[in-house]
Design an enzyme around this catalytic site. Structure first.
Site, PDB file in Angstrom:
ATOM      1  N   SER A   1       0.856  -9.785  -1.025  1.00 52.55           N
ATOM      2  CA  SER A   1       0.580  -8.349  -0.860  1.00 52.55           C
ATOM      3  C   SER A   1       0.949  -7.774   0.505  1.00 52.55           C
ATOM      4  O   SER A   1       1.186  -6.576   0.621  1.00 52.55           O
ATOM      5  CB  SER A   1      -0.898  -8.079  -1.154  1.00 52.55           C
ATOM      6  OG  SER A   1      -1.715  -8.920  -0.356  1.00 52.55           O
TER       7      SER A   1
ATOM      8  N   LYS B   1       0.798  -1.226   0.000  1.00 49.14           N
ATOM      9  CA  LYS B   1       0.000   0.000   0.000  1.00 49.14           C
ATOM     10  C   LYS B   1       0.836   1.284   0.000  1.00 49.14           C
ATOM     11  O   LYS B   1       0.353   2.346  -0.350  1.00 49.14           O
ATOM     12  CB  LYS B   1      -0.950   0.019   1.196  1.00 49.14           C
ATOM     13  CG  LYS B   1      -2.099  -0.967   1.055  1.00 49.14           C
ATOM     14  CD  LYS B   1      -3.376  -0.258   0.777  1.00 49.14           C
ATOM     15  CE  LYS B   1      -4.603  -1.126   0.601  1.00 49.14           C
ATOM     16  NZ  LYS B   1      -4.609  -2.460   1.150  1.00 49.14           N
TER      17      LYS B   1
END
Ligand code: PLP
Length: 339
Positions: A321, A69
């Protein structure tokens, strides 16, 4: 539970202009260079042997905040003008976006306020607190956190940094796609964890522009797969947020979604959904066989392969991720016998 590839592909039109382009992703890569980590893409012997295809893991767990992110948040914040940045930033988050905004804000010397629901695990809240951000915990769903962020934007004049539905955020996440195609020129398939679609949408923009024949497959949990439900319905729909091991994949895509819904609808080749047991198995395999600590959302690519839910042919990149799982929960999952 799978949306067939043909069903999605038939809705895409080659000529339609996308809200985020390869050029946007390339600009993002230049902008965030040196401020985010160019993560390793490592060959997985065990998964390659199991599938008979070369499988590579893109380790976004190696970002300084433990998740991808930072790419999108950093690009969005660096794209702001000075006055907007100086007003202070606000974000609603399931944890990792808030941590990314808090980290980038500290790096750039501005303040950040992060709004989260009580579903966000304590380890994620604590990490954000340690970065010096102001924290607001409201309600029991990501929508509640979003409302609080909007309230603070209006009342305090803070500058919102969206978690996914924003062109600069999507372009930042798309830099992963550039790095993968560069490292694997004969890339055939990318497996991407899917929630709001910033990650999958951004990667798809880059990969489809550079390797049009490569498949980009989104993976969500069965419990509250918002993008899957939206694509099936033909428009964003409200979903009930439930507790899941893939806590970073929780929350809706926004009923007035304007960027990621169209990108995912038009660019993803398929969406695969996983049970909680399958996600746990992905976490366990990552720890035992790959020696990486992965949170539920980060394990879904591995989990989908282990569950035989994806037909692979050719070099495959699996986006790992994030790794921000509560250590006690992780220990518990890894200690359990394989299903
Ligand atoms: C946010 C997040 C995702 C999903 O990204 P979207 O852009 O919302 O689809 C996947 N994995 C992790 C670890 C995340 O933090």
């Amino acid at each position: 539970m799978t949306i067939m590839k043909s069903e999605i592909a038939s809705r895409s039109t080659e000529e339609e202009a996308l809200p985020v382009t390869l050029a946007d992703v390339e600009k993002a890569a230049a902008r965030i260079s040196g401020r985010v980590t160019r993560t390793p893409l490592v060959y997985s012997g065990t998964l390659s042997e199991r599938t008979g295809q070369p499988i590579h893991l893109k380790l976004e767990t190696r970002q300084p905040i433990g998740a991808f992110k930072l790419r999108g948040a950093m690009n969005a914040i660096l794209s702001l003008d000075e006055t907007a940045r100086k007003r202070g930033l606000v974000a609603a988050s399931t944890g990792n976006h808030g941590r990314a905004v808090a980290y980038a804000a500290r790096e750039l010397g501005v303040s950040a306020t992060i709004c989260m629901s009580s579903l966000v695990p304590a380890n994620k809240v604590e990490a954000i607190r340690l970065l010096g951000a102001e924290i607001h915990i409201v309600g029991r769903a990501q929508d509640d956190a979003q409302e609080e962020a909007e309230r603070l934007t209006a009342s305090r004049g803070l500058t919102p940094i969206p978690a996914f539905d924003d062109g600069d955020v999507v372009a930042g996440q798309g830099t992963i796609g550039l790095e993968i195609v560069e490292a694997l020129p004969d890339l055939a398939t990318v497996l991407v964890p899917l929630s709001g679609g910033g990650l999958a949408g951004g990667i798809a923009v880059a990969v489809k522009a550079l390797k049009p024949e490569a498949l980009v497959i989104g993976i969500s949990m069965e419990r509250g797969a918002a993008m899957h439900a939206a694509i099936a319905a033909g428009k964003p729909v409200a979903i009930r947020e439930e507790e899941t091991l893939a806590d970073s994949l929780g929350g809706g895509i926004g009923l007035s979604n304007h960027v990621t819904f169209g990108l995912c609808r038009d660019l993803l080749d398929d969406i695969v959904l996983l049970t909680e047991d399958e996600i746990a198995e992905g976490i366990r395999h990552a720890a035992r066989q790959e020696d990486i600590t992965v949170e539920g959302a980060g394990a879904v690519g591995i989990a989908a392969i282990l569950a035989d839910k994806i037909a692979l042919s050719g070099p495959t990149a699996v986006i790992i991720s994030g790794g921000n799982i509560d250590p006690i929960l992780h220990q518990k999952i890894v200690a359990e016998a394989a299903i």
